[in-house]
Write an enzyme that holds these catalytic residues in place. Sequence first.
Site, PDB file in Angstrom:
ATOM      1  N   ASP A 186       1.248 -10.899  -4.295  1.00 17.72           N
ATOM      2  CA  ASP A 186       1.449 -10.831  -5.728  1.00 17.72           C
ATOM      3  C   ASP A 186       0.929 -12.164  -6.268  1.00 17.72           C
ATOM      4  O   ASP A 186       0.854 -13.160  -5.536  1.00 17.72           O
ATOM      5  CB  ASP A 186       2.921 -10.598  -6.090  1.00 17.72           C
ATOM      6  CG  ASP A 186       3.067 -10.137  -7.548  1.00 17.72           C
ATOM      7  OD1 ASP A 186       2.082 -10.257  -8.324  1.00 17.72           O
ATOM      8  OD2 ASP A 186       4.152  -9.668  -7.927  1.00 17.72           O
TER       9      ASP A 186
HETATM   10  C1  BGC Z   1       2.977  -8.988 -11.184  1.00 17.41           C
HETATM   11  C2  BGC Z   1       2.115  -7.919 -10.541  1.00 17.41           C
HETATM   12  C3  BGC Z   1       0.761  -7.938 -11.174  1.00 17.41           C
HETATM   13  C4  BGC Z   1       0.152  -9.325 -11.029  1.00 17.41           C
HETATM   14  C5  BGC Z   1      -1.211  -9.463 -11.652  1.00 17.41           C
HETATM   15  C6  BGC Z   1       2.299 -10.352 -11.182  1.00 17.41           C
HETATM   16  O1  BGC Z   1       3.023 -11.260 -11.918  1.00 17.41           O
HETATM   17  O2  BGC Z   1       4.211  -9.084 -10.507  1.00 17.41           O
HETATM   18  O3  BGC Z   1       2.710  -6.680 -10.681  1.00 17.41           O
HETATM   19  O4  BGC Z   1      -0.054  -6.957 -10.615  1.00 17.41           O
HETATM   20  O5  BGC Z   1       1.003 -10.271 -11.669  1.00 17.41           O
HETATM   21  O6  BGC Z   1      -1.110  -9.453 -13.036  1.00 17.41           O
END
Ligand code: BGC
Length: 752
Positions: free
Chosen positions: A230
């Site tokens: 993530d």
């Molecule tokens: C979120 C993800 C997301 C990623 C990219 C993160 O903060 O938890 O779900 O895909 O950011 O934006």
Amino acid sequence: MENIKEIISKMTLEEKAGMLSGLDFWRTKPVDRLGIASILLSDGPHGLRKPAKLTDYLKIQESIEAVCFPAGCALASSFNKEMMEELGQVIGNECQAEGVAVILGPAVNIKRSPLCGRNFEYLSEDPLVASTMAEAFIRGVQSKNVGTSIKHFLANNQEYRRMTSSSQADERTLREIYLAAFEGAVKKSKPWTVMCSYNRINGVYAAENHEYLTEVLRGEWDFDGFVVSDWGAVNNRVNDLAAGLDLEMPDSNGKNDRLVVEAVKAGILDENIVDRAVERILNIINRFETNRDESAVFDRDKDHEKARAIAEECIVLLKNDNILPLKKEARISFVGDFAEKPRYQGGGSSHINAFKIESALQMAEIFDITYARGFDIEKDSYNQTLAAEAISAAADSAAVVVFAGLPDVYESEGFDRSHMRLPEYQNRLIEELSNVNPNIVVVLHNGSPVEMPWINKVKGVLETYLGGQAVGGAVVRCLFGDINPSGRLAESFPVKLEDNPSYLFYKGEGDIVEYREGIFVGYRYYEKKKMDVLFPFGHGLSYTDFTYSNLQIDKKNAHDTDEITVKVDVTNTGEMKGKEVVQLYVAATDSKVIRPAKELKGFEKIELIPGETGTVSFTLTGRDFAYYNTEIPNWYTESGEYEILIGQSSQDIKLKETLNIISASKIPVKYTLNSTLGDMYETPAGKLILEDVIYNFKKALIGDDDNDAFGEASSLMFTEMIHSMPLRNVVSFGGILDFNDCEKILEKMNNQ
Ligand code: BGC
């Protein structure tokens, strides 16, 4: 791309380390001299959130105009796998048209508490619903040669301290609930990528959790894509890489790449581990690049229509006291800001820049509607003037539709809700409207359950969740009976927040979040406790009626290796075409371990015209009767009786049949002096070996004529006491055995 292994052999260590993190916020690094392209990963997943300019990474308003489909909370309520797959195909096509290689979803985390700020993105409190709906979506997207990233792996069930908290859960709970939400989808639809979560699991960051990223994901589930962090989830790049985290996103300004290079040079990290991760990433780049669909077109208007059709499938009719559908000629008032400005999606990384938004007010123009705003969604307070206008319009109407729900500031990625209530000014207004007009329908726009203190004062409730940019049209068609609502709740609505099983421990202390409710999440808890809920899991009404008959199980005595077919007939006995969600639950009535009262093991949606009967068929395997036994450690199906329950919700069971499972799997047991007489006596061999011992032991303790001397209750007491005594007590209490005798008994027991 030529042979991937060959390309890797030509790469420098620096180039390889570089491949393991982003070029920027959304892209992988290219290596031009070797023909390695850079691919684009993009958020969603209920639409495309592709950055408009690849320099303004974080700005939500800078993503391209796209189509916002219903969010996960709504999609799951459709219980419609085919629809989910079609949505995947539509989004996959949009990705092809926009050059997006991987869409960052689906998000399948279990809804442990209604408070989780991101529940609106997630699918269900039930792992079967979460993984089945995700599986269909993944299949759809990937059929267009675009990858998915099932997220957030693992046990990321709150936003509060999401980057440091540790989800403390026992292995059975993880297996049966939290891993299970991913398992079916990973095994059956093979996502190209998996996104590891920010949090820790039992103290170990998801990003460096070898047990889950490598042993379970790859070893047990055969995952063959790459694991992506993530955004910002990397803890220690070198350790994470060794644990199975392949791609770090976004970039770390090259800092972590350098650590990887240094670790290899210092002999701390095996270069093969670097090569392995590079190979996994290159495989996916190659899969996308060699299957580009140059003819794909992102037709926003067409997809908008699709968004409406999907929203229609997701709406859940929670309550209907003969008020819906509304009569088209009646004088109706619409009240509430959301009638004009629907809340159709949640905030954070999944936020789509919707190219158009359809409101209920605009879509109901052809009807006799009076609109009164009632409240201002931007201001968290009761507005005397707006409320008075609404009350006077309501007094003058045949029925009132109140468009209520949670404002953006009440739920979002990044923080959790602090309560489960609607804004007080909305609750108050609904009560006041019900005092002047008995015909109130509430249309809800919310990503997660809300308490409904006014439930007995209104005649109808439609749950739209966050229904996407075309929700307005879908709601109007549902209100006036152009479509028949067919959504069902993929989560329980407790009466109040305090009823939720995680209530006492949610958010945790500091970073420690103990999942003390264990496997008793959602209906698994409410059903076991026989608790009243506001609306149970699986609940949803229709404008027609369905009756169930003819439940058939093809094997009444089945082996745990068999496939069991269950069939049931459903008849539309009402007057409108409609769809029913047939739910199959299994109850382990005979179990020796603590289990939920029932668990969902299958669901099918079927459309029937009035008078029509359809047959729904389910296939069950041993796993559907199993629990996770941590001693083996594996899934274990006990022999014994089980109930097959067919219901319209977890509470409303229409038909029931029992079957017997004969299990071939055994849990190896080693009996010792501390094994109880009862445990040994329960086995066929133990019965023979211990019959006399127990008889004589009881005689030695209480004499021959136990009934006369002690009465029936005492006799029972002694029997129970003896059964719960360890073998060694036979030596110390009655003196009828010595330790040598015990050893002989144990030898026989252990060699049976
Ligand atoms: C979120 C993800 C997301 C990623 C990219 C993160 O903060 O938890 O779900 O895909 O950011 O934006």
